[in-house]
Each structure stands twice: as structure tokens, then as C-alpha cells.
Design a protein around this motif. Sequence first.
Motif, PDB file in Angstrom:
ATOM      1  N   VAL A   1       7.093   3.555  -0.653  1.00 38.64           N
ATOM      2  CA  VAL A   1       7.904   3.353  -1.996  1.00 38.64           C
ATOM      3  C   VAL A   1       8.090   4.928  -2.749  1.00 38.64           C
ATOM      4  CG1 VAL A   1       7.729   2.562  -4.322  1.00 38.64           C
ATOM      5  CG2 VAL A   1       6.463   1.511  -2.832  1.00 38.64           C
ATOM      6  N   TYR A   2       9.449   5.028  -3.263  1.00 40.33           N
ATOM      7  CA  TYR A   2       9.982   6.286  -3.707  1.00 40.33           C
ATOM      8  C   TYR A   2      10.214   6.089  -5.137  1.00 40.33           C
ATOM      9  CZ  TYR A   2      10.124   7.282   1.381  1.00 40.33           C
ATOM     10  OH  TYR A   2       9.802   7.382   2.821  1.00 40.33           O
ATOM     11  N   PHE A   3       9.734   7.192  -5.830  1.00 40.33           N
ATOM     12  CA  PHE A   3      10.184   7.375  -7.386  1.00 40.33           C
ATOM     13  C   PHE A   3      11.149   8.455  -7.452  1.00 40.33           C
ATOM     14  CE2 PHE A   3       5.789   5.359  -6.973  1.00 40.33           C
ATOM     15  CZ  PHE A   3       6.381   4.166  -7.667  1.00 40.33           C
ATOM     16  N   ILE A   4      12.383   8.079  -7.950  1.00 42.88           N
ATOM     17  CA  ILE A   4      13.388   9.386  -8.122  1.00 42.88           C
ATOM     18  C   ILE A   4      13.446   9.520  -9.654  1.00 42.88           C
ATOM     19  CG2 ILE A   4      15.860  10.209  -7.770  1.00 42.88           C
ATOM     20  CD1 ILE A   4      15.945   8.446  -5.072  1.00 42.88           C
ATOM     21  N   PHE A   5      12.948  10.849 -10.043  1.00 40.13           N
ATOM     22  CA  PHE A   5      12.891  11.229 -11.220  1.00 40.13           C
ATOM     23  C   PHE A   5      14.162  11.773 -11.581  1.00 40.13           C
ATOM     24  CE2 PHE A   5       8.535  10.372 -10.726  1.00 40.13           C
ATOM     25  CZ  PHE A   5       8.025  10.049 -11.860  1.00 40.13           C
ATOM     26  N   TRP A   6      14.769  11.470 -12.828  1.00 38.46           N
ATOM     27  CA  TRP A   6      16.046  12.197 -13.026  1.00 38.46           C
ATOM     28  C   TRP A   6      16.081  12.149 -14.681  1.00 38.46           C
ATOM     29  CZ3 TRP A   6      19.461   9.160 -16.173  1.00 38.46           C
ATOM     30  CH2 TRP A   6      19.103   8.074 -16.159  1.00 38.46           C
TER      31      TRP A   6
ATOM     32  N   ALA B   1       0.987  -1.165  -0.168  1.00 34.40           N
ATOM     33  CA  ALA B   1      -0.206   0.093  -0.163  1.00 34.40           C
ATOM     34  C   ALA B   1       0.986   1.270  -0.154  1.00 34.40           C
ATOM     35  CB  ALA B   1      -1.082  -0.045   1.237  1.00 34.40           C
ATOM     36  N   SER B   2       0.774   2.249  -0.879  1.00 38.79           N
ATOM     37  CA  SER B   2       1.308   3.302  -0.968  1.00 38.79           C
ATOM     38  C   SER B   2       0.480   4.769  -0.566  1.00 38.79           C
ATOM     39  CB  SER B   2       2.170   3.599  -2.270  1.00 38.79           C
ATOM     40  OG  SER B   2       1.090   4.164  -3.397  1.00 38.79           O
ATOM     41  N   ARG B   3       1.256   5.788  -0.417  1.00 40.18           N
ATOM     42  CA  ARG B   3       0.669   7.033  -0.372  1.00 40.18           C
ATOM     43  C   ARG B   3       0.810   7.897  -1.628  1.00 40.18           C
ATOM     44  NH1 ARG B   3       2.984   8.388   5.810  1.00 40.18           N
ATOM     45  NH2 ARG B   3       1.739   6.893   6.893  1.00 40.18           N
ATOM     46  N   PHE B   4       0.484   7.173  -2.714  1.00 33.86           N
ATOM     47  CA  PHE B   4       0.050   7.965  -4.052  1.00 33.86           C
ATOM     48  C   PHE B   4      -1.197   7.689  -4.207  1.00 33.86           C
ATOM     49  CE2 PHE B   4      -0.364   8.058  -8.447  1.00 33.86           C
ATOM     50  CZ  PHE B   4       0.531   8.748  -8.988  1.00 33.86           C
ATOM     51  N   TYR B   5      -2.061   8.778  -4.223  1.00 30.81           N
ATOM     52  CA  TYR B   5      -3.447   8.953  -4.468  1.00 30.81           C
ATOM     53  C   TYR B   5      -3.939   9.454  -5.577  1.00 30.81           C
ATOM     54  CZ  TYR B   5      -2.582   8.699   0.760  1.00 30.81           C
ATOM     55  OH  TYR B   5      -2.352   8.555   1.816  1.00 30.81           O
ATOM     56  N   LEU B   6      -5.197   9.018  -5.805  1.00 34.80           N
ATOM     57  CA  LEU B   6      -5.776   9.338  -7.061  1.00 34.80           C
ATOM     58  C   LEU B   6      -7.180  10.275  -6.492  1.00 34.80           C
ATOM     59  CD1 LEU B   6      -6.427   6.336  -9.428  1.00 34.80           C
ATOM     60  CD2 LEU B   6      -4.532   8.176  -9.660  1.00 34.80           C
TER      61      LEU B   6
ATOM     62  N   TYR C   1      12.911   7.605 -14.197  1.00 39.29           N
ATOM     63  CA  TYR C   1      12.713   7.526 -12.792  1.00 39.29           C
ATOM     64  C   TYR C   1      13.251   5.842 -12.259  1.00 39.29           C
ATOM     65  CZ  TYR C   1       8.488   4.435 -13.276  1.00 39.29           C
ATOM     66  OH  TYR C   1       7.481   3.388 -13.648  1.00 39.29           O
ATOM     67  N   ASP C   2      13.593   5.874 -11.030  1.00 37.68           N
ATOM     68  CA  ASP C   2      14.155   4.693 -10.368  1.00 37.68           C
ATOM     69  C   ASP C   2      13.286   4.516  -9.109  1.00 37.68           C
ATOM     70  OD1 ASP C   2      16.627   3.856 -12.080  1.00 37.68           O
ATOM     71  OD2 ASP C   2      17.437   5.658 -11.041  1.00 37.68           O
ATOM     72  N   THR C   3      12.838   3.259  -8.842  1.00 41.74           N
ATOM     73  CA  THR C   3      12.061   2.780  -7.949  1.00 41.74           C
ATOM     74  C   THR C   3      12.729   2.486  -6.558  1.00 41.74           C
ATOM     75  OG1 THR C   3      10.433   2.122  -9.603  1.00 41.74           O
ATOM     76  CG2 THR C   3       9.972   1.700  -7.223  1.00 41.74           C
ATOM     77  N   ILE C   4      12.413   2.941  -5.328  1.00 40.19           N
ATOM     78  CA  ILE C   4      13.357   2.398  -4.070  1.00 40.19           C
ATOM     79  C   ILE C   4      12.032   1.881  -3.148  1.00 40.19           C
ATOM     80  CG2 ILE C   4      14.746   3.315  -2.404  1.00 40.19           C
ATOM     81  CD1 ILE C   4      16.291   4.752  -4.515  1.00 40.19           C
ATOM     82  N   LEU C   5      12.370   1.092  -2.557  1.00 36.99           N
ATOM     83  CA  LEU C   5      11.419   0.629  -1.579  1.00 36.99           C
ATOM     84  C   LEU C   5      12.010   0.751   0.044  1.00 36.99           C
ATOM     85  CD1 LEU C   5       8.885  -0.907  -0.835  1.00 36.99           C
ATOM     86  CD2 LEU C   5      10.290  -3.182  -0.876  1.00 36.99           C
ATOM     87  N   LYS C   6      11.333   1.254   0.894  1.00 42.24           N
ATOM     88  CA  LYS C   6      11.985   1.399   2.313  1.00 42.24           C
ATOM     89  C   LYS C   6      11.418   0.190   3.045  1.00 42.24           C
ATOM     90  CE  LYS C   6       9.892   4.183   5.285  1.00 42.24           C
ATOM     91  NZ  LYS C   6       9.068   5.435   5.555  1.00 42.24           N
ATOM     92  N   THR C   7      12.378  -0.454   3.850  1.00 42.81           N
ATOM     93  CA  THR C   7      12.116  -1.700   4.512  1.00 42.81           C
ATOM     94  C   THR C   7      12.523  -1.572   5.827  1.00 42.81           C
ATOM     95  OG1 THR C   7      14.221  -2.798   3.931  1.00 42.81           O
ATOM     96  CG2 THR C   7      12.081  -3.071   2.427  1.00 42.81           C
ATOM     97  N   ALA C   8      11.947  -2.254   6.811  1.00 41.99           N
ATOM     98  CA  ALA C   8      12.463  -2.114   8.182  1.00 41.99           C
ATOM     99  C   ALA C   8      13.372  -3.441   8.502  1.00 41.99           C
ATOM    100  CB  ALA C   8      11.311  -2.526   9.279  1.00 41.99           C
TER     101      ALA C   8
END
Length: 364
Positions: A300-305, A46-51, A315-322
Motif C-alpha cells: 500500500v502506498y500513501f501519496i501526500f499532496w 499486511a503492510s510495511r508501516f511499523y509501530l 493523501y491518496d491511497t494506492i494498492l499494488k496488485t499482481a
Amino acid sequence: MKNLILIIVSLLLIFGWGFKVSAQSCPTTLAQVPIPVDIDGVTMVASRFYLNVPFGACGMTFSRVKPKTSEASARGIAQALISGNFKGYRETFSHQADTNEAFIKTFFDHQSSIFQKDQPDRIAQKYKLGILDYFVMGNASHPFLDSLLVVQTAGKGYYNGRSYTLNPVVENLDAAVRLLPDQFTAFPDPPEGRYYQVADVLPNDNGSVTCAFQGQIMDMDIMKEPLSNYTGPYGGLMAFYQSSFLNLANRKQEDYLKGFSPASRKQEEAMMADGGFEHFAWFETMPIRKVEFILDADPVYFIFWHSADGDSCKYDTILKTAVDANPSQVNFQRVNIQHETTIGHLLGDQTFADNLQTMMENAE
């Protein structure tokens, strides 16, 4: 007296007076729908990217649907599928639509078998996507059975919107709805903070849907600038991202590969094997890598470059994990290497990319 009452009741029923359930359409209010993100084709988070879309928790049985509405069109499509009436289903399409009879029949047979197995008798939810209405169909036992699309024409008619199922916005909404709990009635409020908004337009100028997310506008070449140049809330993320490419530039192969999830590491190793590690490292670190935007869809983070002025953003996709031993500590992993994702269809859509670029330029 008793007989007289029975006669009166019978007359009321015969002529349709009294005891009628009022027909209606489903009211909607603006809601922020969180979109899930698939990770390496294995899991979804689940992400915090909203429609931002109008939404209604209808729970409306077919008998209560108001005629000449999109709800009535959805009911007609569902009833044709339940009864196996292909001719009736075919008539739910606009006569102006470019449709393939053989393909429609194949699709009809598949969806009809689903609807007949567990028959819907109500509209559970409604979402408005521009001129598209997305309906979740259900019954008393299973509120979430399947979905249908209805499109409104310029002449105020309603038709089957099946041809829109591959639209990026529709795909992502569908992914979100299919992960909702059965008794879902409302979306949780997003966390506090500033949200950027970017519109993604449906095909043929049929309206737009706004995407909302947190993030940061940037202008930093991570191959040339020290990390100390970065200011903002994503210090840990940027330190990880920069170190990934510095490890590659310094030819620290194992340190570089440690930064990937297991599935994505295999993809990187396969690409290295094609031309050798030296060639791979040279090619990946040769261009400028100027970070333009961090899209925060936590976790999830999307880094646009981009690699040169005038280039379109990648963009590159990075996942934050505990960390298992210490849940308060976080790690980052690069993910989705060589893996097509549902949200990628939206982020990679040219309209979204152009609108994101415009948003960044206007914010400067």
C-alpha cells in the motif's frame, strides 16, 4: 520418619515457605510491529508501516504476576470481568477519571460475557505505548482472547485505560494484534533500506509512539510537470498516479475509472452522478496537485499532496496488485475512496500530519 517429612512439608506450605513461584513483571524489548491496512472495507493486507514499541512475549500466568505493577492491574481487571464483579471493575478506574457510570456498566456487561465464555488465566503479550500498557490476555488453549489497557499515573499508580481504546495508535496496534497467528512469538525483521520515523503523540502529552516507514520526499506538481522530471524508485507508481489525473483532465472518463478498485470505482461514479462528469473533472483537476511525500507501506502506498502553499497535506491511497497471468508484473489501483480506515485515523491525526511535515522540512 515418613510422618516427620509430611509434617515438615505441611508446615512449609502453611507458612508460605518454599515451593513459591516467583512473582514477576513482563520484560520488553523494542520491536517493529507491522500494521495491517483495510482496503475498501472488504479485505486487510499486511503492510510495511511499523509501530516502534517495546514488546514482551510474556506467557505469564496470573499466579506469577508481581504486585503493584501494571500486570497486577491487568490481572485485577480480568478477574473482575470473569467473576462478574462490577463494583470491583469500577474500582479499577482512577477516581479522577471522567467516567460515565451507565456507559461503563454497558461496556462491562459486554466484555464480562466475553471473558466468562473463555476465561483467560495469563498475560500472553505486553506492548508499551507511552504511559499505556497494552496487554493481550489468553489461556493455555487460546493465547489471544482479548486485550486490556492499563494507564500509569504521575503518582505511579495503575488504572483501567479503557478510555484510550479510540486513540489512533491503540486502534492500529489492536488491528495488528488481532491478525497475528496464535503461536506468534516475534515479529519478522523489516526489509533493508532507509526508514523515516515520525512520532504520534498520545492524548494529553502521555508519551509518544514512533511510526517507521520507507518512502521519498518530493516536490512535484503532477498536473504541470512531465514524468521525466521524477527521479527515484517509484517510477511505475508515479506514472500510474499522474496518468489518473491526466485522464481526468483530458476527459477520458472510462480510462480514469479503470484506475480504481471495483468498490472505489462505484464511489467515484456516484460522485460523478451528483453534478455530472464535466463538473467533477473540472473540480478535481483545477487545483495544483503538488506531491510532497510517498509513504511506502508496500503493498500500500500513501501519496501526500497539497493544492496550494500553506495548505495542509491530503493523501491518496494506492494498492499494488499482481497480474494473475504474470505474477512478476504489477498493477496499481486507487482504493479507499469514501471509506474510513483504521490507519486513516492515524495518518489523518493532526499530530502525525504536523510531525510528518516537520520531518520533511528538516530533511531538506
